[in-house]
Design a protein around this motif. Structure first.
Motif, PDB file in Angstrom:
ATOM      1  N   PRO A  73      -1.647   6.990  -4.520  1.00 48.51           N
ATOM      2  CA  PRO A  73      -1.940   6.308  -3.249  1.00 48.51           C
ATOM      3  C   PRO A  73      -2.946   5.182  -3.460  1.00 48.51           C
ATOM      4  CG  PRO A  73      -2.027   8.684  -2.975  1.00 48.51           C
ATOM      5  CD  PRO A  73      -1.897   8.435  -4.437  1.00 48.51           C
ATOM      6  N   GLY A  74      -2.729   4.075  -2.790  1.00 46.26           N
ATOM      7  CA  GLY A  74      -3.670   2.966  -2.919  1.00 46.26           C
ATOM      8  C   GLY A  74      -3.019   1.630  -2.636  1.00 46.26           C
ATOM      9  N   ASP A  75      -3.796   0.579  -2.848  1.00 46.88           N
ATOM     10  CA  ASP A  75      -3.315  -0.782  -2.627  1.00 46.88           C
ATOM     11  C   ASP A  75      -2.935  -1.405  -3.964  1.00 46.88           C
ATOM     12  OD1 ASP A  75      -3.927  -0.451   0.065  1.00 46.88           O
ATOM     13  OD2 ASP A  75      -5.992  -1.174  -0.240  1.00 46.88           O
ATOM     14  N   TYR A  76      -1.822  -2.137  -3.979  1.00 48.43           N
ATOM     15  CA  TYR A  76      -1.337  -2.715  -5.231  1.00 48.43           C
ATOM     16  C   TYR A  76      -0.999  -4.188  -5.041  1.00 48.43           C
ATOM     17  CZ  TYR A  76      -1.098   2.008  -6.980  1.00 48.43           C
ATOM     18  OH  TYR A  76      -1.442   3.263  -7.361  1.00 48.43           O
ATOM     19  N   SER A  77      -1.071  -4.910  -6.170  1.00 47.66           N
ATOM     20  CA  SER A  77      -0.725  -6.325  -6.160  1.00 47.66           C
ATOM     21  C   SER A  77       0.020  -6.629  -7.453  1.00 47.66           C
ATOM     22  CB  SER A  77      -1.998  -7.178  -6.054  1.00 47.66           C
ATOM     23  OG  SER A  77      -1.670  -8.538  -6.180  1.00 47.66           O
ATOM     24  N   ASP A  78       1.264  -7.044  -7.338  1.00 45.69           N
ATOM     25  CA  ASP A  78       2.067  -7.411  -8.508  1.00 45.69           C
ATOM     26  C   ASP A  78       2.448  -8.878  -8.417  1.00 45.69           C
ATOM     27  OD1 ASP A  78       2.130  -4.835  -9.682  1.00 45.69           O
ATOM     28  OD2 ASP A  78       3.655  -4.229  -8.220  1.00 45.69           O
ATOM     29  N   VAL A  79       2.556  -9.503  -9.572  1.00 50.08           N
ATOM     30  CA  VAL A  79       2.945 -10.911  -9.605  1.00 50.08           C
ATOM     31  C   VAL A  79       4.464 -10.995  -9.786  1.00 50.08           C
ATOM     32  CG1 VAL A  79       2.755 -13.093 -10.839  1.00 50.08           C
ATOM     33  CG2 VAL A  79       0.725 -11.650 -10.528  1.00 50.08           C
ATOM     34  N   LEU A  80       5.080 -11.737  -8.887  1.00 50.11           N
ATOM     35  CA  LEU A  80       6.523 -11.954  -8.951  1.00 50.11           C
ATOM     36  C   LEU A  80       6.776 -13.309  -9.598  1.00 50.11           C
ATOM     37  CD1 LEU A  80       9.517 -11.631  -8.234  1.00 50.11           C
ATOM     38  CD2 LEU A  80       8.957 -12.412  -5.920  1.00 50.11           C
ATOM     39  N   LYS A  81       7.336 -13.292 -10.805  1.00 48.80           N
ATOM     40  CA  LYS A  81       7.653 -14.533 -11.511  1.00 48.80           C
ATOM     41  C   LYS A  81       8.990 -15.081 -10.994  1.00 48.80           C
ATOM     42  CE  LYS A  81       4.313 -14.830 -14.658  1.00 48.80           C
ATOM     43  NZ  LYS A  81       3.398 -16.014 -14.742  1.00 48.80           N
ATOM     44  N   LEU A  82       8.950 -16.301 -10.530  1.00 52.08           N
ATOM     45  CA  LEU A  82      10.165 -16.914  -9.997  1.00 52.08           C
ATOM     46  C   LEU A  82      10.737 -17.980 -10.927  1.00 52.08           C
ATOM     47  CD1 LEU A  82       9.009 -17.250  -6.302  1.00 52.08           C
ATOM     48  CD2 LEU A  82      10.790 -15.726  -7.173  1.00 52.08           C
ATOM     49  N   ASP A  83      10.076 -18.163 -12.090  1.00 49.00           N
ATOM     50  CA  ASP A  83      10.559 -19.178 -13.022  1.00 49.00           C
ATOM     51  C   ASP A  83      11.414 -18.559 -14.121  1.00 49.00           C
ATOM     52  OD1 ASP A  83       8.529 -17.785 -14.142  1.00 49.00           O
ATOM     53  OD2 ASP A  83       7.408 -19.534 -14.885  1.00 49.00           O
ATOM     54  N   LYS A  84      12.034 -17.425 -13.797  1.00 48.33           N
ATOM     55  CA  LYS A  84      12.893 -16.751 -14.772  1.00 48.33           C
ATOM     56  C   LYS A  84      14.332 -17.253 -14.660  1.00 48.33           C
ATOM     57  CE  LYS A  84      10.520 -12.364 -15.401  1.00 48.33           C
ATOM     58  NZ  LYS A  84      10.733 -10.921 -15.488  1.00 48.33           N
ATOM     59  N   SER A  85      15.093 -16.967 -15.701  1.00 51.13           N
ATOM     60  CA  SER A  85      16.498 -17.357 -15.655  1.00 51.13           C
ATOM     61  C   SER A  85      17.201 -16.603 -14.530  1.00 51.13           C
ATOM     62  CB  SER A  85      17.183 -17.029 -16.982  1.00 51.13           C
ATOM     63  OG  SER A  85      17.154 -15.638 -17.216  1.00 51.13           O
ATOM     64  N   GLY A  86      18.121 -17.252 -13.917  1.00 50.58           N
ATOM     65  CA  GLY A  86      18.877 -16.629 -12.845  1.00 50.58           C
ATOM     66  C   GLY A  86      18.236 -16.767 -11.488  1.00 50.58           C
ATOM     67  N   VAL A  87      17.017 -17.346 -11.439  1.00 54.93           N
ATOM     68  CA  VAL A  87      16.332 -17.510 -10.149  1.00 54.93           C
ATOM     69  C   VAL A  87      16.252 -19.002  -9.836  1.00 54.93           C
ATOM     70  CG1 VAL A  87      14.328 -16.897  -8.755  1.00 54.93           C
ATOM     71  CG2 VAL A  87      14.976 -15.460 -10.693  1.00 54.93           C
ATOM     72  N   SER A  88      17.286 -19.514  -9.238  1.00 51.88           N
ATOM     73  CA  SER A  88      17.275 -20.911  -8.821  1.00 51.88           C
ATOM     74  C   SER A  88      16.779 -20.975  -7.383  1.00 51.88           C
ATOM     75  CB  SER A  88      18.675 -21.508  -8.948  1.00 51.88           C
ATOM     76  OG  SER A  88      19.603 -20.701  -8.255  1.00 51.88           O
ATOM     77  N   ALA A  89      16.654 -22.185  -6.878  1.00 48.72           N
ATOM     78  CA  ALA A  89      16.171 -22.341  -5.502  1.00 48.72           C
ATOM     79  C   ALA A  89      17.083 -21.602  -4.538  1.00 48.72           C
ATOM     80  CB  ALA A  89      16.097 -23.829  -5.148  1.00 48.72           C
ATOM     81  N   GLY A  90      16.455 -20.898  -3.601  1.00 49.80           N
ATOM     82  CA  GLY A  90      17.272 -20.169  -2.636  1.00 49.80           C
ATOM     83  C   GLY A  90      16.491 -19.020  -2.021  1.00 49.80           C
ATOM     84  N   SER A 106       0.847  -1.190   0.000  1.00 47.77           N
ATOM     85  CA  SER A 106       0.000   0.000   0.000  1.00 47.77           C
ATOM     86  C   SER A 106       0.883   1.241   0.000  1.00 47.77           C
ATOM     87  CB  SER A 106      -0.896   0.012   1.244  1.00 47.77           C
ATOM     88  OG  SER A 106      -1.680  -1.157   1.266  1.00 47.77           O
ATOM     89  N   ILE A 107       0.425   2.252  -0.700  1.00 54.73           N
ATOM     90  CA  ILE A 107       1.152   3.527  -0.748  1.00 54.73           C
ATOM     91  C   ILE A 107       0.222   4.620  -0.253  1.00 54.73           C
ATOM     92  CG2 ILE A 107       2.253   5.186  -2.280  1.00 54.73           C
ATOM     93  CD1 ILE A 107       2.920   2.860  -4.100  1.00 54.73           C
ATOM     94  N   THR A 108       0.745   5.486   0.596  1.00 57.19           N
ATOM     95  CA  THR A 108      -0.108   6.508   1.208  1.00 57.19           C
ATOM     96  C   THR A 108      -0.070   7.844   0.470  1.00 57.19           C
ATOM     97  OG1 THR A 108       1.717   7.033   2.699  1.00 57.19           O
ATOM     98  CG2 THR A 108       0.049   5.490   3.504  1.00 57.19           C
ATOM     99  N   ARG A 109       0.883   8.038  -0.442  1.00 53.87           N
ATOM    100  CA  ARG A 109       0.852   9.220  -1.298  1.00 53.87           C
ATOM    101  C   ARG A 109       1.609   8.956  -2.601  1.00 53.87           C
ATOM    102  NH1 ARG A 109       5.516  12.512   1.381  1.00 53.87           N
ATOM    103  NH2 ARG A 109       5.410  11.834   3.527  1.00 53.87           N
ATOM    104  N   ASN A 110       1.487   9.897  -3.536  1.00 49.33           N
ATOM    105  CA  ASN A 110       2.113   9.705  -4.841  1.00 49.33           C
ATOM    106  C   ASN A 110       3.603   9.458  -4.681  1.00 49.33           C
ATOM    107  OD1 ASN A 110      -0.329  10.310  -5.878  1.00 49.33           O
ATOM    108  ND2 ASN A 110       0.264  12.220  -6.869  1.00 49.33           N
TER     109      ASN A 110
END
Ligand SMILES: [Fe+2]
Length: 562
Positions: free
Chosen positions: A524-541, A495-499
């Motif tokens: 200002p407002g509530d946000y939801s972004d999708v974090l892709k973890l199946d990209k290159s360079g993102v191994s288990a950890g 959530s962001i409380t101002r610009n």
């Protein structure tokens, strides 16, 4: 023996003809110790004469002069009583003859007053002294770059290996002062600020010798040619030696250290080669600490030759045998970082490299821990990743960027550049370049300019007051990651409380940016972004999600599972 009878007028004519025709400038003029109220002008003639410099606001017809009556071929005249930030034209010669003058190229600009916040530009070259075509290409790429906005550097700054192979006087002549491939014409109106490299020291006290001459009495071509401010006359603590020195230029305190002062005689081992104790000290280290403690300048820049960190071919690891590089890391860096030095400029490895904003690595790579990365971004202000040097608070003065600028005529063949503190570097058979640095108020901008005229890397350091992280631009409770651990993707809520301008990045736990998730203005407002973890360079950890809202930064850990 037959006697010759010459009239007095004949003798006088021959004498005057001989006296006047024999005087030719064979080096320079060049400019040293550029201050707000003074400057030193040097030149060399092919026969003995007295010295005189006329100077003033016009080309060719100035009446102010300074001189020296002592006959010499190595002319050195200091001008005093100058006005800060002022352009002066000058001519050089003797009391009876102008050897070079009435020339639009013969001018200098005085430095800003020490209380001034005038923008400063300086041009960094390293490992340059070959008199070669690559050296010319690097010089010309700089000239083209600064011609774009008619903003030439206030001075050139050397990081060593100025004249290959041994720093002899003839090598300085052909590889530095030459006008075709080198800087002879530039030096007419651009001072240089020197530091020596190992090649230059070969003619002073060659380590391979090994060097066993007391640094207090060392002599040689480099020391004869340079004329830096060593008595604290331009700010800083007097070193009384040309070996190392400091000075102020506007808002910046510059420190020239000497990485070549190693010796098997302990009393002469001023850089501390083969001594990795934390208690090591020497006249140079003692002076450095006193100088750092005394300065109140906003910006602090240190420079020397042998780089403390390199990611190419393990150059600064034990296997390389580059013991002087370790010594600078062991003994210079802790002092510089303790006093908040912002930027370190070095050469020696024949490439360009630069670090993140770091603190605390005084050892080989094995001693690295992620906490040594103060800021693991790319330093690009346009992406909101400028390195922040806080002026107060818990991070006050913490973080230094280290630059290797060692390819201003030398090059290494390509091999990967990997070191935990190095962000980026360039090395190849034809990769040459130099570095341009602008300082303006609270902002420092660095650019690596290739010999091809392309800015290949850049970063910004900003000085800012610490405002804390408690201000609720981003509400803590609203910054959540689910699921966590996650396999392919996770939802990031906040959530962001101002610009504000929001940037969200996925970082390794060492602080490196792996992926940028979002960048842009948000209301200002509530946000939801999708974090892709199946990209290159993102191994288990384990990773960090960094949320940046107008400079306020918060982190959440996320664990990626297979
Ligand atoms: Fe070197």
């Amino acid at each position: 023996m037959k006697k010759m009878h010459l009239s007095l007028s004949t003798i006088l004519f021959v004498f005057l003809a001989e006296f006047s025709s024999a005087q030719t400038i064979i080096r320079g003029p060049y400019l040293q110790s550029q201050g707000p109220n003074s400057i030193i002008i040097r030149w060399r003639t092919d026969s003995l004469t007295d010295s005189r410099v006329y100077y003033g606001s016009t080309i060719g017809s100035n009446t102010l002069f300074a001189d020296s009556a002592t006959p010499t071929t190595e002319h050195r005249v200091r001008l005093n009583g100058l006005t800060p930030l002022t352009k002066y034209f000058y001519s050089v010669g003797s009391a009876t003859q102008t050897l070079r003058g009435n020339d639009p190229l013969l001018f200098f600009k005085t430095a800003p007053d020490s209380s001034s916040h005038t923008p400063v530009r300086f041009w960094v070259i390293g490992d340059f002294g070959h008199g070669s075509t690559p050296q010319k290409q690097v010089r010309d790429s700089y000239l083209q770059y600064v011609a774009q906005d008619n903003n030439p550097a206030d001075f050139q700054l050397w990081v060593g290996d100025d004249a290959y192979t041994d720093g002899t006087d003839p090598q300085y002549q052909t590889n530095v002062f030459d006008t075709t491939n080198c800087y002879g014409n530039l030096f007419l109106n651009m001072p240089f600020v020197p530091t020596p490299g190992n090649h230059d020291w070969n003619s002073i006290c060659n380590w391979q010798g090994p060097c066993n001459i007391d640094p207090n009495v060392q002599t040689g071509p480099y020391l004869n040619i340079v004329d830096p401010p060593i008595e604290g006359e331009l700010g800083g603590v007097a070193s009384h030696l040309k070996l190392f020195y400091s000075f102020d230029y506007g808002d910046i305190h510059f420190i020239s250290l000497n990485s070549e002062l190693g010796s098997t005689t302990p009393a002469y081992n001023w850089v501390g080669v083969f001594d990795n104790t934390t208690t090591f000290t020497s006249p140079m280290i003692n002076w450095l600490r006193a100088d750092l403690a005394a300065t109140t300048k906003k910006w602090k820049v240190a420079f020397w030759h042998q780089c403390p960190y390199s990611g190419q071919d393990n150059f600064t690891e034990l296997s390389s045998g580059q013991f002087f590089t370790f010594a600078t890391r062991d003994h210079f860096n802790p002092n510089l970082e303790q006093y908040g030095v912002d930027l370190v400029l070095t050469g020696h490895d024949h490439n360009y490299q630069r670090s993140y904003l770091i603190n605390g690595l005084y050892d080989f790579k094995a001693g690295f821990t992620p906490s040594m990365i103060v800021n693991g971004g790319n330093g690009d202000d346009a992406q909101g990743q400028a390195y922040i040097k806080y002026t107060n608070g818990p991070l006050a003065g913490k973080g230094t960027v280290y630059v290797v600028e060692g390819n201003s005529s030398e090059g290494n063949s390509y091999s990967p550049i990997t070191h935990p503190v190095i962000y980026w570097g360039e090395a190849c058979d034809t990769c040459y370049g130099s570095t341009i640095i602008d300082v303006n108020g609270d902002r420092l901008d660095e650019k690596y300019l290739s010999s091809r005229g392309v800015v290949m890397d850049h970063f910004t350091i900003l000085k800012q007051a610490w405002t804390g992280i408690d201000e609720e631009l981003i509400t803590n409770s609203g910054f959540q990651v689910y699921p966590n651990p996650a396999v392919d993707e996770a939802e990031v809520k906040y959530s962001i409380t101002r610009n504000c301008f929001v940037m969200m990045d996925l970082l390794g736990i060492d602080g490196r940016v792996i992926h940028s998730l979002f960048s842009g203005e948000r209301q200002p407002g509530d946000y939801s972004d999708v974090l892709k973890l199946d990209k290159s360079g993102v191994s288990a950890g384990t990773y960090l999600i960094r949320l940046n809202c107008n400079g306020e930064v918060k982190y959440r850990k996320i664990v990626k599972m297979n």
